[in-house]
Scaffold this active site. Structure first.
Site, PDB file in Angstrom:
ATOM      1  N   ASP A 154       0.829  -1.160  -0.155  1.00 16.89           N
ATOM      2  CA  ASP A 154      -0.120   0.132   0.007  1.00 16.89           C
ATOM      3  C   ASP A 154       0.841   1.321   0.056  1.00 16.89           C
ATOM      4  O   ASP A 154       2.257   1.166   0.428  1.00 16.89           O
ATOM      5  CB  ASP A 154      -0.970  -0.065   1.219  1.00 16.89           C
ATOM      6  CG  ASP A 154      -1.662   1.235   1.362  1.00 16.89           C
ATOM      7  OD1 ASP A 154      -2.207   1.599   0.517  1.00 16.89           O
ATOM      8  OD2 ASP A 154      -1.672   1.797   2.508  1.00 16.89           O
TER       9      ASP A 154
ATOM     10  N   ASP B 165      -0.367   5.231   0.625  1.00 11.18           N
ATOM     11  CA  ASP B 165      -0.576   5.941   2.099  1.00 11.18           C
ATOM     12  C   ASP B 165      -0.443   5.625   3.492  1.00 11.18           C
ATOM     13  O   ASP B 165      -1.232   4.632   3.587  1.00 11.18           O
ATOM     14  CB  ASP B 165      -1.959   6.777   1.746  1.00 11.18           C
ATOM     15  CG  ASP B 165      -1.888   7.833   0.465  1.00 11.18           C
ATOM     16  OD1 ASP B 165      -0.600   7.737  -0.113  1.00 11.18           O
ATOM     17  OD2 ASP B 165      -3.125   8.137   0.076  1.00 11.18           O
TER      18      ASP B 165
HETATM   19  C1  2M8 Z   1      -7.594   8.808  -1.402  1.00 16.56           C
HETATM   20  O1  2M8 Z   1      -6.906   7.636  -0.470  1.00 16.56           O
HETATM   21  C2  2M8 Z   1      -6.822   7.408   0.825  1.00 16.56           C
HETATM   22  C3  2M8 Z   1      -5.971   6.111   0.952  1.00 16.56           C
HETATM   23  O2  2M8 Z   1      -5.981   5.376   2.063  1.00 16.56           O
HETATM   24  C4  2M8 Z   1      -7.760   7.504   1.682  1.00 16.56           C
HETATM   25  O3  2M8 Z   1      -8.726   7.096   1.695  1.00 16.56           O
HETATM   26  O4  2M8 Z   1      -7.391   8.414   2.622  1.00 16.56           O
HETATM   27  C5  2M8 Z   1      -7.502   8.585  -2.774  1.00 16.56           C
HETATM   28  O5  2M8 Z   1      -8.551   9.639  -3.183  1.00 16.56           O
HETATM   29  C6  2M8 Z   1      -6.132   8.873  -3.162  1.00 16.56           C
HETATM   30  O6  2M8 Z   1      -6.413   9.124  -4.595  1.00 16.56           O
HETATM   31  C7  2M8 Z   1      -5.306  10.072  -2.467  1.00 16.56           C
HETATM   32  O7  2M8 Z   1      -4.215  10.127  -3.107  1.00 16.56           O
HETATM   33  C8  2M8 Z   1      -5.426  10.097  -1.324  1.00 16.56           C
HETATM   34  C9  2M8 Z   1      -4.985  11.326  -0.553  1.00 16.56           C
HETATM   35  O8  2M8 Z   1      -5.018  11.372   0.768  1.00 16.56           O
HETATM   36  O9  2M8 Z   1      -6.855   9.828  -0.692  1.00 16.56           O
END
Ligand code: 2M8
Length: 270
Positions: free
Chosen positions: A6, A8
């Site tokens: 993963d 983030d």
């Molecule tokens: C979103 O994804 C993260 C991943 O865990 C989330 O749900 O917090 C997505 O929209 C992704 O495209 C984006 O880069 C990210 C940014 O924090 O948020």
């Protein structure tokens, strides 16, 4: 050996999206020609830029297991008829964006509540919610298969999932948002599909898989790899991943990633 990760809160730090703590481990893996395969909620546009920055050149899985992008130089992994999309072979497991946007509207009608998806947010609002820069937010909004939406406070998660299932979709929970995805998509399925492709190329050889994640949307991936590793947050392991008996990295974010991967790979002989 294949490393599925993963991004983030896992390879990238939760606060600044940096990956400094993982640089040495990444270089060591690359020297040993061990593929590092992103498995993320992020879009193709986001992963392309990040991969170039970090120096990752293998296939990648985007939008919560909705699509697998195989670069042309890995065409040996392509054993069935796949679409070509830009520089890649594309294996699509989920829906297209128009379908999930329609799904979000149907979900709102079913639960009688307003929901806000990325398609309803301006770039400035996405920047504020995520801490991404203007260009990064644009790439995050450039969705092809899934819709992240703000998790509603007054709607029970099970009720949401139940309605979405009836509408033909699934919901997974990431670091900040909930994500509306196609019923046939998922990080677990996507990882299994790609491992199977590697397996066909390496007939007879056993492939070991390591998976790293930090959020409930990583559960499906962690369940299908041989060695699941949880990256904790600053407050510890996410409750959605607790009590699995899986290895937990000693630190959050990229530093934890670097330490855990280095240790694990040292223990395996390749
Ligand atoms: C979103 O994804 C993260 C991943 O865990 C989330 O749900 O917090 C997505 O929209 C992704 O495209 C984006 O880069 C990210 C940014 O924090 O948020």
């Amino acid at each position: 050996l294949l490393i599925f990760t993963d991004l983030d809160g896992t390879l990238l730090n939760s606060d600044d999206y940096g990956y400094h703590g993982a640089i040495t481990a990444i270089a060591d893996l690359q020297q040993q020609q061990i593929p590092i395969i992103p498995v993320t909620s992020k879009t193709r546009a986001e992963v392309e830029v990040l991969s170039t920055e970090i120096g990752l050149t293998d296939s990648f899985i985007v939008e919560n297991g909705s699509a697998i992008f195989i670069p042309k130089h890995q065409d040996y992994l392509v054993s069935e008829e796949l679409k070509i999309s830009g520089k890649y072979y594309l294996m699509q497991l989920g829906c297209v964006y128009a379908q999930v946007r329609q799904g979000l509207r149907e979900l709102m009608a079913a639960i009688g509540e307003e929901l806000t998806g990325f398609g309803d947010l301006t770039i400035a609002e996405i920047m504020q919610l995520t801490g991404l820069s203007t260009q990064e937010a644009q790439r995050a909004k450039n969705r092809e298969f899934t819709e992240p939406f703000i998790t509603p406070k007054n709607v029970d998660a099970d009720r949401l999932a139940h309605h979405l299932k009836a509408l033909g979709f699934n919901v997974v929970v990431g670091d900040r948002f909930s994500h509306l995805i196609g019923q046939t998509a998922g990080k677990g399925r996507a990882v299994q599909w790609l491992v199977n492709q590697y397996q066909q190329v390496n007939r007879g050889e056993t492939i070991t898989t390591i998976g790293l994640g930090n959020s409930p949307n990583d559960l499906a991936m962690l369940e299908v790899v041989d060695i699941p590793i949880i990256i904790p947050g600053i407050k510890g392991v996410h409750p959605g991943l607790a009590n699995q008996g899986w290895k937990v990295a000693p630190f959050p974010g990229s530093v934890g990633w670097g330490v855990a991967v280095a240790e694990e790979v040292k223990g395996l002989i390749y």
